[in-house]
Design a protein around this motif. Structure first.
Motif, PDB file in Angstrom:
ATOM      1  N   GLN A  61     -30.002 -71.795  35.181  1.00 30.31           N
ATOM      2  CA  GLN A  61     -28.597 -72.186  35.112  1.00 30.31           C
ATOM      3  C   GLN A  61     -28.197 -73.003  36.334  1.00 30.31           C
ATOM      4  O   GLN A  61     -27.493 -74.011  36.207  1.00 30.31           O
ATOM      5  N   GLU A  62     -28.652 -72.603  37.510  1.00 25.68           N
ATOM      6  CA  GLU A  62     -28.354 -73.363  38.726  1.00 25.68           C
ATOM      7  C   GLU A  62     -28.891 -74.792  38.608  1.00 25.68           C
ATOM      8  O   GLU A  62     -28.192 -75.747  38.951  1.00 25.68           O
ATOM      9  N   LEU A  63     -30.116 -74.923  38.113  1.00 25.59           N
ATOM     10  CA  LEU A  63     -30.714 -76.253  37.941  1.00 25.59           C
ATOM     11  C   LEU A  63     -29.923 -77.077  36.930  1.00 25.59           C
ATOM     12  O   LEU A  63     -29.608 -78.243  37.175  1.00 25.59           O
ATOM     13  N   TRP A  64     -29.601 -76.481  35.788  1.00 25.09           N
ATOM     14  CA  TRP A  64     -28.875 -77.207  34.746  1.00 25.09           C
ATOM     15  C   TRP A  64     -27.500 -77.638  35.250  1.00 25.09           C
ATOM     16  O   TRP A  64     -27.117 -78.797  35.102  1.00 25.09           O
ATOM     17  N   HIS A  65     -26.764 -76.714  35.849  1.00 26.80           N
ATOM     18  CA  HIS A  65     -25.429 -77.031  36.372  1.00 26.80           C
ATOM     19  C   HIS A  65     -25.512 -78.148  37.414  1.00 26.80           C
ATOM     20  O   HIS A  65     -24.649 -79.024  37.454  1.00 26.80           O
ATOM     21  N   GLY A  66     -26.542 -78.108  38.255  1.00 31.79           N
ATOM     22  CA  GLY A  66     -26.691 -79.102  39.300  1.00 31.79           C
ATOM     23  C   GLY A  66     -27.021 -80.493  38.769  1.00 31.79           C
ATOM     24  O   GLY A  66     -26.674 -81.499  39.393  1.00 31.79           O
ATOM     25  N   GLN A  67     -27.676 -80.569  37.617  1.00 31.77           N
ATOM     26  CA  GLN A  67     -28.074 -81.857  37.047  1.00 31.77           C
ATOM     27  C   GLN A  67     -27.067 -82.414  36.048  1.00 31.77           C
ATOM     28  O   GLN A  67     -27.122 -83.594  35.717  1.00 31.77           O
ATOM     29  N   TRP A  68     -26.158 -81.576  35.565  1.00 25.58           N
ATOM     30  CA  TRP A  68     -25.206 -82.000  34.545  1.00 25.58           C
ATOM     31  C   TRP A  68     -24.180 -82.951  35.153  1.00 25.58           C
ATOM     32  O   TRP A  68     -23.601 -82.675  36.195  1.00 25.58           O
ATOM     33  N   LYS A  69     -23.946 -84.089  34.510  1.00 24.16           N
ATOM     34  CA  LYS A  69     -23.035 -85.113  35.024  1.00 24.16           C
ATOM     35  C   LYS A  69     -21.575 -84.879  34.617  1.00 24.16           C
ATOM     36  O   LYS A  69     -20.687 -85.604  35.039  1.00 24.16           O
ATOM     37  N   GLY A  70     -21.346 -83.877  33.807  1.00 21.39           N
ATOM     38  CA  GLY A  70     -19.981 -83.526  33.409  1.00 21.39           C
ATOM     39  C   GLY A  70     -19.561 -82.230  34.066  1.00 21.39           C
ATOM     40  O   GLY A  70     -20.168 -81.785  35.038  1.00 21.39           O
ATOM     41  N   TYR A  71     -18.526 -81.639  33.519  1.00 18.50           N
ATOM     42  CA  TYR A  71     -17.999 -80.386  34.058  1.00 18.50           C
ATOM     43  C   TYR A  71     -18.555 -79.206  33.283  1.00 18.50           C
ATOM     44  O   TYR A  71     -18.658 -79.244  32.068  1.00 18.50           O
ATOM     45  N   VAL A  72     -18.874 -78.151  34.010  1.00 23.40           N
ATOM     46  CA  VAL A  72     -19.242 -76.872  33.420  1.00 23.40           C
ATOM     47  C   VAL A  72     -18.548 -75.808  34.261  1.00 23.40           C
ATOM     48  O   VAL A  72     -18.450 -75.944  35.479  1.00 23.40           O
ATOM     49  N   ASN A  73     -18.028 -74.799  33.613  1.00 23.64           N
ATOM     50  CA  ASN A  73     -17.171 -73.827  34.274  1.00 23.64           C
ATOM     51  C   ASN A  73     -17.660 -72.414  34.030  1.00 23.64           C
ATOM     52  O   ASN A  73     -18.087 -72.084  32.926  1.00 23.64           O
ATOM     53  N   ILE A  74     -17.572 -71.574  35.054  1.00 22.99           N
ATOM     54  CA  ILE A  74     -17.942 -70.166  34.931  1.00 22.99           C
ATOM     55  C   ILE A  74     -16.673 -69.365  34.680  1.00 22.99           C
ATOM     56  O   ILE A  74     -15.686 -69.532  35.403  1.00 22.99           O
ATOM     57  N   VAL A  75     -16.690 -68.540  33.649  1.00 19.79           N
ATOM     58  CA  VAL A  75     -15.557 -67.663  33.349  1.00 19.79           C
ATOM     59  C   VAL A  75     -16.055 -66.230  33.255  1.00 19.79           C
ATOM     60  O   VAL A  75     -17.176 -65.976  32.825  1.00 19.79           O
ATOM     61  N   ARG A  76     -15.194 -65.305  33.669  1.00 16.51           N
ATOM     62  CA  ARG A  76     -15.563 -63.887  33.683  1.00 16.51           C
ATOM     63  C   ARG A  76     -14.634 -63.010  32.852  1.00 16.51           C
ATOM     64  O   ARG A  76     -14.926 -61.852  32.625  1.00 16.51           O
ATOM     65  N   ALA A  77     -13.518 -63.584  32.417  1.00 16.95           N
ATOM     66  CA  ALA A  77     -12.527 -62.802  31.669  1.00 16.95           C
ATOM     67  C   ALA A  77     -11.734 -63.735  30.753  1.00 16.95           C
ATOM     68  O   ALA A  77     -11.649 -64.942  31.023  1.00 16.95           O
ATOM     69  N   PRO A  78     -11.148 -63.175  29.696  1.00 13.71           N
ATOM     70  CA  PRO A  78     -10.360 -64.011  28.788  1.00 13.71           C
ATOM     71  C   PRO A  78      -9.259 -64.813  29.491  1.00 13.71           C
ATOM     72  O   PRO A  78      -9.073 -65.995  29.204  1.00 13.71           O
ATOM     73  N   PHE A  79      -8.550 -64.191  30.440  1.00 19.61           N
ATOM     74  CA  PHE A  79      -7.465 -64.921  31.101  1.00 19.61           C
ATOM     75  C   PHE A  79      -7.990 -66.124  31.874  1.00 19.61           C
ATOM     76  O   PHE A  79      -7.324 -67.153  31.963  1.00 19.61           O
ATOM     77  N   GLU A  80      -9.203 -66.042  32.433  1.00 23.21           N
ATOM     78  CA  GLU A  80      -9.795 -67.191  33.136  1.00 23.21           C
ATOM     79  C   GLU A  80     -10.117 -68.318  32.158  1.00 23.21           C
ATOM     80  O   GLU A  80      -9.875 -69.487  32.457  1.00 23.21           O
ATOM     81  N   ALA A  81     -10.676 -67.956  31.009  1.00 20.66           N
ATOM     82  CA  ALA A  81     -11.010 -68.966  30.005  1.00 20.66           C
ATOM     83  C   ALA A  81      -9.750 -69.657  29.491  1.00 20.66           C
ATOM     84  O   ALA A  81      -9.722 -70.884  29.343  1.00 20.66           O
ATOM     85  N   LEU A  82      -8.703 -68.887  29.246  1.00 19.59           N
ATOM     86  CA  LEU A  82      -7.451 -69.464  28.749  1.00 19.59           C
ATOM     87  C   LEU A  82      -6.778 -70.335  29.805  1.00 19.59           C
ATOM     88  O   LEU A  82      -6.262 -71.416  29.496  1.00 19.59           O
ATOM     89  N   GLU A  83      -6.806 -69.916  31.054  1.00 20.50           N
ATOM     90  CA  GLU A  83      -6.221 -70.707  32.134  1.00 20.50           C
ATOM     91  C   GLU A  83      -7.002 -72.015  32.311  1.00 20.50           C
ATOM     92  O   GLU A  83      -6.408 -73.077  32.524  1.00 20.50           O
TER      93      GLU A  83
END
Length: 94
Positions: A61-83
């Motif tokens: 995941q660290e490698l993929w996130h580091g190479q991805w040219k767009g945005y990727v976000n880590i969420v831990r709870a529904p309120f984070e995903a909705l925000e």
């Protein structure tokens, strides 16, 4: 092929997103560090990596996130995903 490990909170995050009008595709089975969810809302596509409260990114995941040219976000709870959806759809996808 090894089955994808799904975090326990993913089901409630997906449910909350769908209740708020998002389309959600689980893509965790792709593996190789690809995020868990592809979320569509108001014309914006959002990649989300679901982690538990103390979960960390795997090496892949660290490698993929580091190479991805767009945005990727880590969420831990529904309120984070909705925000996150609220912020990104107001900002036109950013």
């Amino acid at each position: 092929m090894k089955a994808a490990k799904i975090d326990l909170n993913q089901r409630e995050i997906v449910a909350a997103l769908r209740v708020h009008g998002a389309s959600v595709q689980t893509i965790a089975e792709v593996g190789k560090g690809v995020p868990d969810l592809l979320v569509g809302l108001l014309g914006t596509n959002i990649l989300m990596e679901v982690k538990g409260t103390s979960g960390k990114l795997t090496k892949n995941q660290e490698l993929w996130h580091g190479q991805w040219k767009g945005y990727v976000n880590i969420v831990r709870a529904p309120f984070e995903a909705l925000e996150l959806c609220r912020k990104l759809t107001k900002a036109g996808g950013r």
